[in-house]
Design a protein around this motif. Structure first.
Motif, PDB file in Angstrom:
ATOM      1  N   TYR A 172      -2.818  57.812  26.045  1.00  0.00           N
ATOM      2  CA  TYR A 172      -2.544  57.869  24.315  1.00  0.00           C
ATOM      3  C   TYR A 172      -3.578  58.520  23.802  1.00  0.00           C
ATOM      4  CZ  TYR A 172       1.651  55.013  25.344  1.00  0.00           C
ATOM      5  OH  TYR A 172       2.726  54.183  25.688  1.00  0.00           O
TER       6      TYR A 172
ATOM      7  N   ARG B  22      -3.271  52.155  13.912  1.00  0.00           N
ATOM      8  CA  ARG B  22      -1.994  52.870  13.330  1.00  0.00           C
ATOM      9  C   ARG B  22      -1.730  53.860  14.486  1.00  0.00           C
ATOM     10  NH1 ARG B  22      -5.324  52.795   8.864  1.00  0.00           N
ATOM     11  NH2 ARG B  22      -5.951  55.055   9.148  1.00  0.00           N
TER      12      ARG B  22
ATOM     13  N   GLY C  96      -0.004  52.436  17.321  1.00  0.00           N
ATOM     14  CA  GLY C  96       1.204  51.734  16.811  1.00  0.00           C
ATOM     15  C   GLY C  96       2.571  52.865  16.540  1.00  0.00           C
ATOM     16  N   THR C  97       2.173  53.937  16.148  1.00  0.00           N
ATOM     17  CA  THR C  97       3.310  55.162  16.107  1.00  0.00           C
ATOM     18  C   THR C  97       3.338  55.681  17.383  1.00  0.00           C
ATOM     19  OG1 THR C  97       1.447  56.771  15.661  1.00  0.00           O
ATOM     20  CG2 THR C  97       2.632  55.614  13.718  1.00  0.00           C
ATOM     21  N   ARG C  98       2.676  55.813  18.387  1.00  0.00           N
ATOM     22  CA  ARG C  98       2.692  56.428  19.609  1.00  0.00           C
ATOM     23  C   ARG C  98       3.575  55.432  20.567  1.00  0.00           C
ATOM     24  NH1 ARG C  98       2.637  61.707  19.150  1.00  0.00           N
ATOM     25  NH2 ARG C  98       0.881  62.229  17.877  1.00  0.00           N
ATOM     26  N   ILE C  99       3.011  54.243  20.547  1.00  0.00           N
ATOM     27  CA  ILE C  99       3.653  53.047  21.516  1.00  0.00           C
ATOM     28  C   ILE C  99       5.133  52.844  21.238  1.00  0.00           C
ATOM     29  CG2 ILE C  99       3.418  50.838  22.501  1.00  0.00           C
ATOM     30  CD1 ILE C  99       0.609  51.160  22.570  1.00  0.00           C
ATOM     31  N   SER C 100       5.196  52.531  19.829  1.00  0.00           N
ATOM     32  CA  SER C 100       6.652  52.359  19.335  1.00  0.00           C
ATOM     33  C   SER C 100       7.998  53.418  19.414  1.00  0.00           C
ATOM     34  CB  SER C 100       6.642  51.710  17.950  1.00  0.00           C
ATOM     35  OG  SER C 100       6.165  52.636  17.010  1.00  0.00           O
ATOM     36  N   SER C 101       7.429  54.636  19.221  1.00  0.00           N
ATOM     37  CA  SER C 101       8.347  55.727  19.584  1.00  0.00           C
ATOM     38  C   SER C 101       8.529  56.162  20.867  1.00  0.00           C
ATOM     39  CB  SER C 101       7.990  56.738  18.696  1.00  0.00           C
ATOM     40  OG  SER C 101       6.625  57.327  19.238  1.00  0.00           O
TER      41      SER C 101
END
Length: 118
Positions: free
Chosen positions: A86, A110, A113-118
């Motif tokens: 990531y 942040r 959070g956006t990379r792993i959740s998507s």
């Protein structure tokens, strides 16, 4: 004084544990000390038994240390995977990522959070 086992023989030493008088044949010299056969056998058995007790298993401290090392190893592998998958493509070198983490950790959180959740 004569030997306790062989009264016809002259005693040359005494057992340091029980004090028996020993002739040359009966004397067992171990580590520079004189022992009778019975006391030497008892001493040997005690040392073997205490050695077996130590080898039966690991102590609690060793188990805790091994557990901590395993957890640290898992965390290191996870950190490397997170970095290489990531962070490295966007932030570059590990030094750059560490610099951002030291100065603005919320930025990395942040981003992850956006990379792993998507």
């Amino acid at each position: 004084m004569n030997c306790d086992r062989h009264p016809e023989r002259e005693g040359v030493a005494s057992c340091i544990i029980c004090g028996r008088i020993l002739c040359e044949e009966c004397r067992l010299k171990l580590g520079g000390k004189n022992y009778c056969e019975r006391c030497a056998d008892k001493l040997f058995r005690e040392r073997v038994e205490s050695g077996e007790e130590k080898r039966k298993g690991m102590g609690l401290g060793v188990k805790i240390l091994i557990s901590i090392l395993i957890i640290l190893g898992i965390l290191a592998v996870l950190s490397y995977l997170i970095y290489s998958v990531y962070l490295a493509p966007y932030y570059g070198s590990p030094e750059n990522v560490l610099g951002i983490l030291m100065n603005d950790p919320e930025r990395i959180i942040r981003f992850l959070g956006t990379r792993i959740s998507s």
